[in-house]
Design a protein around this motif. Sequence first.
Motif, PDB file in Angstrom:
ATOM      1  N   ILE A 135      32.424  20.563  46.086  1.00  0.00           N
ATOM      2  CA  ILE A 135      31.865  21.910  47.360  1.00  0.00           C
ATOM      3  C   ILE A 135      33.011  22.793  48.833  1.00  0.00           C
ATOM      4  N   GLN A 136      33.429  21.362  49.112  1.00  0.00           N
ATOM      5  CA  GLN A 136      34.378  21.985  50.012  1.00  0.00           C
ATOM      6  C   GLN A 136      36.331  22.363  49.249  1.00  0.00           C
ATOM      7  N   LEU A 137      35.526  22.757  47.942  1.00  0.00           N
ATOM      8  CA  LEU A 137      37.335  23.732  47.627  1.00  0.00           C
ATOM      9  C   LEU A 137      36.305  24.756  47.125  1.00  0.00           C
ATOM     10  N   VAL A 138      35.117  24.522  46.712  1.00  0.00           N
ATOM     11  CA  VAL A 138      34.676  26.261  45.945  1.00  0.00           C
ATOM     12  C   VAL A 138      34.932  27.386  47.892  1.00  0.00           C
ATOM     13  N   GLN A 139      34.401  26.862  48.748  1.00  0.00           N
ATOM     14  CA  GLN A 139      34.916  27.868  49.869  1.00  0.00           C
ATOM     15  C   GLN A 139      36.608  28.032  49.586  1.00  0.00           C
ATOM     16  N   ARG A 140      37.031  27.523  49.585  1.00  0.00           N
ATOM     17  CA  ARG A 140      38.898  28.385  49.277  1.00  0.00           C
ATOM     18  C   ARG A 140      38.721  29.687  49.035  1.00  0.00           C
ATOM     19  N   LEU A 141      37.774  29.053  47.632  1.00  0.00           N
ATOM     20  CA  LEU A 141      38.331  30.075  46.666  1.00  0.00           C
ATOM     21  C   LEU A 141      38.586  32.175  46.906  1.00  0.00           C
ATOM     22  N   GLU A 142      37.555  32.291  48.160  1.00  0.00           N
ATOM     23  CA  GLU A 142      37.562  33.317  48.608  1.00  0.00           C
ATOM     24  C   GLU A 142      38.967  33.719  48.920  1.00  0.00           C
ATOM     25  N   GLU A 143      39.618  32.844  49.426  1.00  0.00           N
ATOM     26  CA  GLU A 143      41.535  33.344  49.111  1.00  0.00           C
ATOM     27  C   GLU A 143      42.124  33.490  48.253  1.00  0.00           C
ATOM     28  N   PRO A 192      31.108  33.015  48.518  1.00  0.00           N
ATOM     29  CA  PRO A 192      32.139  33.215  47.865  1.00  0.00           C
ATOM     30  C   PRO A 192      31.902  34.218  45.960  1.00  0.00           C
ATOM     31  N   SER A 193      31.431  33.010  46.258  1.00  0.00           N
ATOM     32  CA  SER A 193      31.316  33.318  44.405  1.00  0.00           C
ATOM     33  C   SER A 193      30.573  34.636  43.788  1.00  0.00           C
ATOM     34  N   ILE A 194      29.168  34.262  44.603  1.00  0.00           N
ATOM     35  CA  ILE A 194      28.009  35.347  44.448  1.00  0.00           C
ATOM     36  C   ILE A 194      29.375  36.137  45.099  1.00  0.00           C
ATOM     37  N   ASP A 195      29.227  36.955  45.506  1.00  0.00           N
ATOM     38  CA  ASP A 195      30.432  38.027  46.448  1.00  0.00           C
ATOM     39  C   ASP A 195      30.922  38.861  45.232  1.00  0.00           C
ATOM     40  N   LEU A 196      31.492  37.717  44.425  1.00  0.00           N
ATOM     41  CA  LEU A 196      32.799  38.205  43.429  1.00  0.00           C
ATOM     42  C   LEU A 196      31.942  38.637  42.396  1.00  0.00           C
ATOM     43  N   ARG A 197      30.838  37.792  41.793  1.00  0.00           N
ATOM     44  CA  ARG A 197      29.845  38.601  40.983  1.00  0.00           C
ATOM     45  C   ARG A 197      29.915  40.066  41.227  1.00  0.00           C
ATOM     46  N   GLN A 198      29.046  40.126  42.661  1.00  0.00           N
ATOM     47  CA  GLN A 198      28.823  42.027  42.665  1.00  0.00           C
ATOM     48  C   GLN A 198      29.228  42.279  42.264  1.00  0.00           C
ATOM     49  N   GLN A 199      30.429  42.499  43.110  1.00  0.00           N
ATOM     50  CA  GLN A 199      31.854  42.576  43.329  1.00  0.00           C
ATOM     51  C   GLN A 199      32.186  43.376  42.393  1.00  0.00           C
ATOM     52  N   GLY A 200      32.065  42.213  40.851  1.00  0.00           N
ATOM     53  CA  GLY A 200      32.742  42.874  39.178  1.00  0.00           C
ATOM     54  C   GLY A 200      34.418  42.821  39.645  1.00  0.00           C
ATOM     55  N   ASP A 201      34.770  42.743  40.824  1.00  0.00           N
ATOM     56  CA  ASP A 201      36.010  44.036  39.721  1.00  0.00           C
ATOM     57  C   ASP A 201      37.248  44.130  41.601  1.00  0.00           C
ATOM     58  N   VAL A 202      38.138  42.735  41.930  1.00  0.00           N
ATOM     59  CA  VAL A 202      39.270  43.210  42.842  1.00  0.00           C
ATOM     60  C   VAL A 202      39.797  44.644  42.292  1.00  0.00           C
ATOM     61  N   GLN A 203      39.670  45.741  41.410  1.00  0.00           N
ATOM     62  CA  GLN A 203      40.774  46.214  42.127  1.00  0.00           C
ATOM     63  C   GLN A 203      40.005  47.654  42.519  1.00  0.00           C
ATOM     64  N   ASN A 204      39.181  47.401  43.215  1.00  0.00           N
ATOM     65  CA  ASN A 204      38.072  47.866  43.840  1.00  0.00           C
ATOM     66  C   ASN A 204      37.719  47.376  45.126  1.00  0.00           C
ATOM     67  N   PRO A 205      37.985  48.667  46.161  1.00  0.00           N
ATOM     68  CA  PRO A 205      37.804  47.478  47.976  1.00  0.00           C
ATOM     69  C   PRO A 205      36.887  47.185  48.192  1.00  0.00           C
ATOM     70  N   ILE A 206      36.392  46.235  48.486  1.00  0.00           N
ATOM     71  CA  ILE A 206      34.893  45.652  48.720  1.00  0.00           C
ATOM     72  C   ILE A 206      34.366  47.086  50.065  1.00  0.00           C
ATOM     73  N   PRO A 207      33.254  47.435  49.489  1.00  0.00           N
ATOM     74  CA  PRO A 207      32.645  48.266  50.404  1.00  0.00           C
ATOM     75  C   PRO A 207      32.125  48.256  51.409  1.00  0.00           C
ATOM     76  N   SER A 208      32.780  49.256  52.614  1.00  0.00           N
ATOM     77  CA  SER A 208      32.740  48.397  54.142  1.00  0.00           C
ATOM     78  C   SER A 208      31.865  48.680  54.254  1.00  0.00           C
ATOM     79  N   GLN A 209      30.922  49.548  53.660  1.00  0.00           N
ATOM     80  CA  GLN A 209      29.051  49.515  54.176  1.00  0.00           C
ATOM     81  C   GLN A 209      28.083  48.317  53.034  1.00  0.00           C
ATOM     82  N   SER A 210      26.638  47.977  53.370  1.00  0.00           N
ATOM     83  CA  SER A 210      26.117  46.572  52.832  1.00  0.00           C
ATOM     84  C   SER A 210      25.299  47.457  52.303  1.00  0.00           C
TER      85      SER A 210
END
Lengths: 475, 475
Positions: free
Chosen positions: A331-339, B89-107
Amino acid sequence: MFEILLSDLSGQPLYLQLYTQMRNHIRSGVIRNGTRLPSIRSLHQQLNISKTPIETAFQMLLSEGYIVSKSRSGIFAVNPHENWPAFRPSIDLRQQGDVQNPIPSQSIAAQDIRFDFKPAGVDNEMFPVRIWRKMINEAIENHSADISKYGDTQGEYTLRAVLADYLRKSRGVVCSPEQVIIGSGIAYSIGLIVHLLKGIGRIAHEEPGYVQVREVFALNGFHMLPIPVGEKGISLEALEASGAQAVYVTPSHQLPTGAVMPYSEREYLLEWARTADAYIIEDDYDGEFRYFGKPISSLQSLDHYGRVIYMGTFSKAFTPAIRINYTILPIQLVQRLEELQHILNAPSRVEQWAMTSLIEQGHWYRHVRKMRNTYQRKHQRLLELIESHFSNKAKITGHSAGLHIRMELKTHLPTEELLKMAAEYGVKVYDFRHSWINWVEPEYPEIYLGFAGISESAMEEGILLLKKAWARVWS
Amino acid sequence: MFEILLSDLSGQPLYLQLYTQMRNHIRSGVIRNGTRLPSIRSLHQQLNISKTPIETAFQMLLSEGYIVSKSRSGIFAVNPHENWPAFRPSIDLRQQGDVQNPIPSQSIAAQDIRFDFKPAGVDNEMFPVRIWRKMINEAIENHSADISKYGDTQGEYTLRAVLADYLRKSRGVVCSPEQVIIGSGIAYSIGLIVHLLKGIGRIAHEEPGYVQVREVFALNGFHMLPIPVGEKGISLEALEASGAQAVYVTPSHQLPTGAVMPYSEREYLLEWARTADAYIIEDDYDGEFRYFGKPISSLQSLDHYGRVIYMGTFSKAFTPAIRINYTILPIQLVQRLEELQHILNAPSRVEQWAMTSLIEQGHWYRHVRKMRNTYQRKHQRLLELIESHFSNKAKITGHSAGLHIRMELKTHLPTEELLKMAAEYGVKVYDFRHSWINWVEPEYPEIYLGFAGISESAMEEGILLLKKAWARVWS
């Protein structure tokens, strides 16, 4: 055979268009090296242009060495690149097919080898063609709304969930889908770990061990510490003394020796990781296959302190042609995935969807059971054959699990010589010498034989030929 | 819903088996957070065991927080991991779906967005489901002898050959199959280039430019030099002055501005690379799509000194769900591939075989033609809609190629404010601020709109809503 498109609109003279296209076809391999080309007369009829531009183009190609004219047989394509040393690595890789096997030390031509006991082989008959096609077709059908979208770069969430469930049942691995990373092979997994372990300089590695992992770490600037492997796997004393901050191990079936790490050493290894604040990279590459004794829990399942990075693959139990493997992070490495989000890169969504259904619908469990039975049978057969043909001349080790065995021969001939003698009889066996950083000729030569990729009848013929090949060793 | 397997052979008491399995199901997400669990009575009937072990197991789960009991409604699963920040992070990545798009600045919640002008979108209706299924089925059928074997880690040779041919015809790229590397996306390609360019410390990068590429280089310790982008692409004066030893460019349709580098600047850039002994990484990510003017040759096709590393992808013209892209190396870098053999890792062989047939059988050419027509139509429609609804309030640039346009608005409101106003009406447009290393608010806000992933009718509704959303800007 190949296409020539001539256009009046291009503004280029016909001979130049013809020359450029043929040259490119030869360079790119569309016209293969040594191919007989159509005659000037037939091109004249086919392209419906006069002979002069064709003759001019041919003259240019001839003077530049892209074609040769052989009297009475015709004009032939010559790819000047084919002989360039620059291209050899790629061609060698292709013939070798797989980096997990050591490069054969002899230059015996591949076509002379009739029986290949390749340790990285996989049974060719067992792939469930019909079911896999069904899964793929359904995946394309059922995900039509998603097929034009980028997926989760960590891997499809549903696949991570069913995989976590499977690994818990089969290997005792405890994890949530958030800890699972779907990848496309060991190079990808180690490539990620390289970044996760940034700040760690020294990584211990089994000696002998898995070449590819060692090389990927080394390429990324890590200092690799070779730690000897014994009957119980990696030497824990040497590991402790090494000052390593991480270790890569294959405890279920050491690659290549086949040693299985006993339970007590596992506990000790985990304790080392806890006190040294180090990480253990556990590669369970053929964890599905065990033939004798009670299965031993994976290190991950025994880990209470989040020190184990667990890796596994579908290449052995399913197929290496579909490039899917997985890494389970503490789990502590999962936190680094964002980077690391920009280097995460999951394989084909379609094949991930298909794999999810394969597991969810129960096909996977049935398939693994079938594979295990088949491999158990082949494994048993190989042991019997060696026993009956080499009896007291060979000692088999590393055979309680996995897809290959190790055979120690009672002779003082060098291993290389034995491999050569076998190859002369059309049999390929292995010495794994590239698995050592510092290879030393063992007292008794150690020969490695894989049994997964060879049929039982071929196995029988192969062992008989091996007996003939090595007859003079003991005469 | 979930499976409980109780066994007399396990040697464990029933309550412990039940407890362990349920806990693992909850932790791994098989039993989702908040799921209502079956009652003790129904488990008693279902599992055919007495109530005591069930009650004991539930007590244990309750005390450990894996379940909660709510009076009159039942027992519910609680996944203690779900609330851990580590998993975000993982969950955010999933919703974002795609790293080519910028992260929306608004929530703004994703469900409130009804019209998404996502620049990385791809048309959803165009994927040739029937043909691709046919290609995949044939690939599995025709390669049954190879499906259990590891492939060429550089990519299947036949795919490299047909790809070289296609790129020559469509983009003027001159190469032999030995120069082609089949990969699984931009992260993989840049990951390889990182090693090929070892020894080079400073890489110039378009400002604004492609975030992922910049980040992968930076993660690997390269110093990134931001070079301003103008109407003709990257500034050659600034590049020359930077002292860079390599440059990453998107000359056919600059990401994100859409600038196209004219022929004369291309020649100049190549000359710079020759004299500075530098490499040019040319990313032709949407090179198939050009709507106005004469297509300009790729840099690779103009390169006589082996300075260009060319990259392209099937993600835009085909689908991003099948992770296949390609990198073409100049010959002197091919020689270095041998050192990198352990990090080479081609994608699924099955999909590579299918892709080969798709191209060989001509489907690919027809598909690209269809895609180009569709995108040309959508592109035209978007321009018309903006023209008729914003006329003199918006200036469109970067629209001669690719799958997105840039719109400069005649107002001094900050970009972020405009995005927020749009989102309040359910429309998502983009500012690409993450494409800049040093973002500065432009004089006039620049808004990016993709047209590939949105239907024409949705486009029409979306632009109308955008007009309403921004009505008060000019009132």
